[in-house]
Design an enzyme around this catalytic site. Structure first.
Site, PDB file in Angstrom:
ATOM      1  N   ASP A 130       0.832  -1.206   0.000  1.00 31.17           N
ATOM      2  CA  ASP A 130       0.000   0.000   0.000  1.00 31.17           C
ATOM      3  C   ASP A 130       0.869   1.259   0.000  1.00 31.17           C
ATOM      4  OD1 ASP A 130      -2.503   1.189   0.033  1.00 31.17           O
ATOM      5  OD2 ASP A 130      -2.481   1.467   2.196  1.00 31.17           O
ATOM      6  N   CYS A 187     -25.267 -12.997  -3.793  1.00 28.41           N
ATOM      7  CA  CYS A 187     -25.282 -12.172  -2.582  1.00 28.41           C
ATOM      8  C   CYS A 187     -25.088 -10.685  -2.914  1.00 28.41           C
ATOM      9  CB  CYS A 187     -24.161 -12.648  -1.654  1.00 28.41           C
ATOM     10  SG  CYS A 187     -23.947 -11.651  -0.190  1.00 28.41           S
ATOM     11  N   CYS A 210     -17.535   7.187   1.060  1.00 30.84           N
ATOM     12  CA  CYS A 210     -17.155   6.077   1.950  1.00 30.84           C
ATOM     13  C   CYS A 210     -16.727   6.612   3.318  1.00 30.84           C
ATOM     14  CB  CYS A 210     -16.038   5.256   1.318  1.00 30.84           C
ATOM     15  SG  CYS A 210     -15.492   3.915   2.383  1.00 30.84           S
TER      16      CYS A 210
HETATM   17  S1  SF4 Z   1     -18.463  -9.269  -0.878  1.00 33.37           S
HETATM   18 FE1  SF4 Z   1     -20.587  -8.596  -0.770  1.00 33.37          FE
HETATM   19  S2  SF4 Z   1     -21.606  -9.747  -2.379  1.00 33.37           S
HETATM   20 FE2  SF4 Z   1     -19.676 -10.788  -1.997  1.00 33.37          FE
HETATM   21  S3  SF4 Z   1     -20.181 -12.392  -0.515  1.00 33.37           S
HETATM   22 FE3  SF4 Z   1     -19.485 -10.580   0.643  1.00 33.37          FE
HETATM   23  S4  SF4 Z   1     -21.368  -9.469   1.163  1.00 33.37           S
HETATM   24 FE4  SF4 Z   1     -21.875 -10.905  -0.466  1.00 33.37          FE
HETATM   25  S1  SF4 Z   2     -19.046   3.443   3.890  1.00 36.60           S
HETATM   26 FE1  SF4 Z   2     -17.293   2.447   2.831  1.00 36.60          FE
HETATM   27  S2  SF4 Z   2     -16.467   0.969   4.322  1.00 36.60           S
HETATM   28 FE2  SF4 Z   2     -18.507   1.635   5.079  1.00 36.60          FE
HETATM   29  S3  SF4 Z   2     -19.949   0.109   4.316  1.00 36.60           S
HETATM   30 FE3  SF4 Z   2     -19.849   1.735   2.763  1.00 36.60          FE
HETATM   31  S4  SF4 Z   2     -18.238   1.126   1.313  1.00 36.60           S
HETATM   32 FE4  SF4 Z   2     -18.027  -0.145   3.155  1.00 36.60          FE
END
Ligand code: SF4
Ligand code: SF4
Length: 307
Positions: A130, A187, A210
């Site tokens: 990173d 999912c 986010c």
């Molecule tokens: S990353 Fe999202 S879509 Fe994939 S298994 Fe996890 S919860 Fe489900």
């Molecule tokens: S705000 Fe960002 S870290 Fe939180 S659930 Fe949404 S994508 Fe995930």
């Protein structure tokens, strides 16, 4: 040592350093990824993270990062903590409960690189975590460490998404691995769990929305932003993921939780001095946000959740 033996030696050495997941791909340019990244950046979805817009060529061509590159070795270290935060403690993302992972992983990879160079003088390379423009999740998925889930994170069927990635780019050829199938199936739990709509589609994330970005990187005012109880980082899309159920606790000593993170109340955070913060959290990822920013998160409309 032949190709197979050399590859085995490297993987065994990495496993001994605490990387149970390791996969290798040939180093080559990634024109498709470059276009995706260019579009994401052009849409401004990286927010204030200007560093993501730099070095686009290097980010998508490992040979520009490490001249003569032949192989990208991807590794992952589990970071699921052995202990949870106590009730009343402002919520910190699990990866950030212990020490900052960057120097821990980088030192381990750099140490292995030095060992390889003493054994095989022709070896040259660079270690990353990173810390430079490497498309970590892409390489990890391509090398079979897991798949990129709908939440945009790398998922492994044994360690879920609570894993930290690193790379060694070397100038030697090795035996290469293959991707594994995407096991997200039908999912969509992570998309439904995200409270801000930051997950704009399968594996597409608008960083500006986010809570992880907002509580760590963003430097502007969050006074009118609902932080949904987040103090530093956000695990909500990971908590919803079925692949994160019943994960084994990580064994890396540096990732064990700093005791104060587990138990500090909002009042204790408010009264914490800069000196005490530096003393206690000097090696923690929380330093990236800084104490003053963290304190403001305690004051915003939705007070940090208590567990
Ligand atoms: S990353 Fe999202 S879509 Fe994939 S298994 Fe996890 S919860 Fe489900
Ligand atoms: S705000 Fe960002 S870290 Fe939180 S659930 Fe949404 S994508 Fe995930």
């Amino acid at each position: 040592m032949d190709l197979q033996a050399r590859t085995r030696y490297i993987k065994d050495a990495l496993a001994e350093e605490g990387f149970p997941l390791c996969g290798i791909s040939p180093a080559e340019p990634l024109p498709g990824e470059k276009e995706h990244l260019r579009t994401w950046l052009a849409e401004g979805q990286h927010g204030e993270m200007a560093y993501l817009a730099r070095n686009l060529d290097k980010r998508t061509d490992p040979c520009l990062l490490a001249p003569g590159a032949r192989s990208v070795i991807s590794v992952a270290m589990p970071c699921f903590p052995a202990r949870e935060q106590e009730a009343g403690a402002p919520r910190v993302a699990r990866y950030a409960l212990g020490k900052d992972y960057h120097p821990i992983i980088r030192n381990k990879l750099s140490g292995l690189l030095r060992t390889l160079q003493s054994l095989f003088p022709e070896v040259q390379g660079r270690a990353f975590t990173d810390s430079a423009p490497v498309l970590e999740r892409y390489w990890a998925a391509r090398s079979g460490l897991g798949w990129v889930g709908r939440n945009g994170l790398l998922l492994n069927q044994h360690y879920g998404s609570h894993i930290l990635l690193g790379e060694l780019i070397l100038n030697i050829e090795l035996e290469y691995d293959h991707p594994v199938p995407n096991r997200c199936g039908n999912c969509t739990r992570c998309l439904e769990a995200c409270p801000t709509g930051a997950l704009t589609g399968p594996a597409r994330m608008d960083a500006r929305k986010c809570l992880s970005y907002l509580t760590i990187e963003f430097q502007g005012s969050l006074e009118k932003t609902d932080l949904h109880g987040r103090f530093f980082g956000c695990d909500l899309c990971q908590d919803a993921c079925p692949w994160n159920r019943a994960l084994p606790a990580c064994s890396e000593p540096g990732f064990q939780a700093i005791p104060e993170i587990l138990k500090f109340s909002p009042e204790q955070w408010h009264s914490l001095s800069q000196d005490a913060f530096a003393d206690i959290f000097g090696q923690s990822p929380l330093m990236r946000a800084g104490l003053e920013k963290l304190k403001t998160h305690l004051s915003y409309p939705d007070k940090p959740e208590t567990s």
